[in-house]
Design an enzyme around this catalytic site. Structure first.
Site, PDB file in Angstrom:
ATOM      1  N   ASP A  12       0.855  -1.188   0.000  1.00 44.15           N
ATOM      2  CA  ASP A  12       0.000   0.000   0.000  1.00 44.15           C
ATOM      3  C   ASP A  12       0.890   1.237   0.000  1.00 44.15           C
ATOM      4  OD1 ASP A  12      -2.843   1.060   0.305  1.00 44.15           O
ATOM      5  OD2 ASP A  12      -1.832   2.104   1.928  1.00 44.15           O
ATOM      6  N   SER A  13       0.311   2.348  -0.445  1.00 40.75           N
ATOM      7  CA  SER A  13       1.064   3.602  -0.435  1.00 40.75           C
ATOM      8  C   SER A  13       1.323   4.083   0.987  1.00 40.75           C
ATOM      9  CB  SER A  13       0.299   4.680  -1.207  1.00 40.75           C
ATOM     10  OG  SER A  13      -0.974   4.894  -0.619  1.00 40.75           O
ATOM     11  N   CYS A  75      -4.167  -1.432  -2.457  1.00 41.89           N
ATOM     12  CA  CYS A  75      -4.261   0.020  -2.609  1.00 41.89           C
ATOM     13  C   CYS A  75      -5.076   0.268  -3.868  1.00 41.89           C
ATOM     14  CB  CYS A  75      -2.859   0.621  -2.747  1.00 41.89           C
ATOM     15  SG  CYS A  75      -2.810   2.370  -3.178  1.00 41.89           S
ATOM     16  N   GLU A 160      -4.815   9.944   8.449  1.00 45.77           N
ATOM     17  CA  GLU A 160      -3.386   9.777   8.721  1.00 45.77           C
ATOM     18  C   GLU A 160      -2.874  10.783   9.747  1.00 45.77           C
ATOM     19  OE1 GLU A 160      -0.829   9.013   5.430  1.00 45.77           O
ATOM     20  OE2 GLU A 160      -1.782   7.043   5.228  1.00 45.77           O
ATOM     21  N   CYS A 194     -11.313   2.935  -0.935  1.00 41.94           N
ATOM     22  CA  CYS A 194      -9.979   3.295  -0.445  1.00 41.94           C
ATOM     23  C   CYS A 194      -9.790   2.549   0.859  1.00 41.94           C
ATOM     24  CB  CYS A 194      -9.847   4.801  -0.225  1.00 41.94           C
ATOM     25  SG  CYS A 194      -8.296   5.294   0.578  1.00 41.94           S
ATOM     26  N   HIS A 196      -8.175   3.177   3.423  1.00 45.75           N
ATOM     27  CA  HIS A 196      -8.198   3.999   4.637  1.00 45.75           C
ATOM     28  C   HIS A 196      -9.619   4.153   5.191  1.00 45.75           C
ATOM     29  CE1 HIS A 196      -4.167   5.214   3.458  1.00 45.75           C
ATOM     30  NE2 HIS A 196      -4.053   5.954   4.549  1.00 45.75           N
TER      31      HIS A 196
END
Length: 276
Positions: A12-13, A75, A160, A194, A196
């Site tokens: 993942d990024s 991702c 984040e 996504c 996240h």
């Protein structure tokens, strides 16, 4: 000459892929997993196709060097902007006996089954939305479904920076959801496209009418991987089974360890690497 066995790579990024790995490891705990977050260059969502492809390929090569024969791009942005090129152009030259899979196709294969109205909403990064990957892939499996998309550029930064549970996040959650629902009043299923976004699930659910269901990708990807390994014993045979997990990041490992707990649900130990 027999190829060496190795762990399953999960990429993942940043941190979001940990939500995917968590569900994969819960369903398939016997395998070894190697996780890499390219935190030094995150976010990918707003970057160009060429940049995301270059970064993702660099990380895929790193996984191959670690002995991985199977890499999951956990991702959506990397899956949307880099996967097809890597599969078609790079793998035949670099490693014809290795495989790289993404999260978009497994989701597209079943998402249409959830919707009665055949109107599905996608909440994703700008990169995923602009790629049109979900409308294109879903159309292949469910031509009767109409897909409506909304980019949510503030959600990843909120998560984040650990601001996603605060009251201030409500504004941006409501903003993007309303922009999506204004596109079509009959949307009855929304995909969090996504990795996240599951951390925002309680706020997203609270902001939606009760009849709209919210789909997360973790279980879908995990079940798809299980099916893939059953259908491809030649790949499965190259995946080591000791129940181990190792975590790597391209940025500060102590920061990664601290943040990763939010996504993985338990403490981890990480190691910083330099791709250069």
């Amino acid at each position: 000459m027999q190829e060496n066995k190795g762990p399953i790579g999960v990429f993942d990024s940043g941190y979001g892929g940990l939500t995917i790995l968590k569900d994969i490891a819960a369903l398939l705990p016997q395998y070894d997993y190697l996780y890499l977050g390219d935190n030094a260059r995150t976010p990918y969502g707003s970057r160009s196709f060429e940049t995301v492809y270059h970064y993702t390929l660099e990380c895929v090569k790193w996984f191959f060097e670690q002995g991985c024969s199977l890499v999951i791009l956990a991702c959506n942005t990397a899956s949307a902007k880099a996967l097809r090129t890597i599969q078609q152009k790079d793998l035949p030259v670099l490693a014809p006996n290795k495989r790289v899979l993404g999260v978009i196709r497994p989701t597209a294969e079943i998402i249409g089954q959830y919707s009665l109205s055949k109107q599905i909403g996608i909440l994703g990064t700008q990169g995923t939305v602009l790629s049109q990957s979900y409308p294109i892939e879903i159309q292949k499996f469910f031509p009767e479904v109409t897909v409506w998309q909304q980019a949510c550029p503030m959600w990843v930064p909120l998560i984040e920076n650990n601001e996603h549970l605060n009251e201030g996040a409500n504004y941006f959650v409501n903003k993007y959801i309303q922009q999506l629902l204004q596109q079509n009043a009959n949307i009855d299923t929304i995909l969090l496209a996504c990795t996240h976004y599951p951390l925002l699930y309680p706020k997203i659910k609270a902001a939606l009418p009760a009849h709209i269901q919210v789909i997360m990708q973790g279980n879908i990807v995990a079940q798809s991987l299980q099916n893939y390994l059953q259908r491809h014993p030649e790949i499965e045979a190259k995946c080591t089974q000791n129940g181990r997990q190792a975590f790597y990041t391209t940025d500060d490992d102590s920061i990664f360890e601290q943040q990763a707990t939010l996504f993985y649900g338990s403490e981890i130990t990480a190691q910083q690497i330099d791709l250069g």
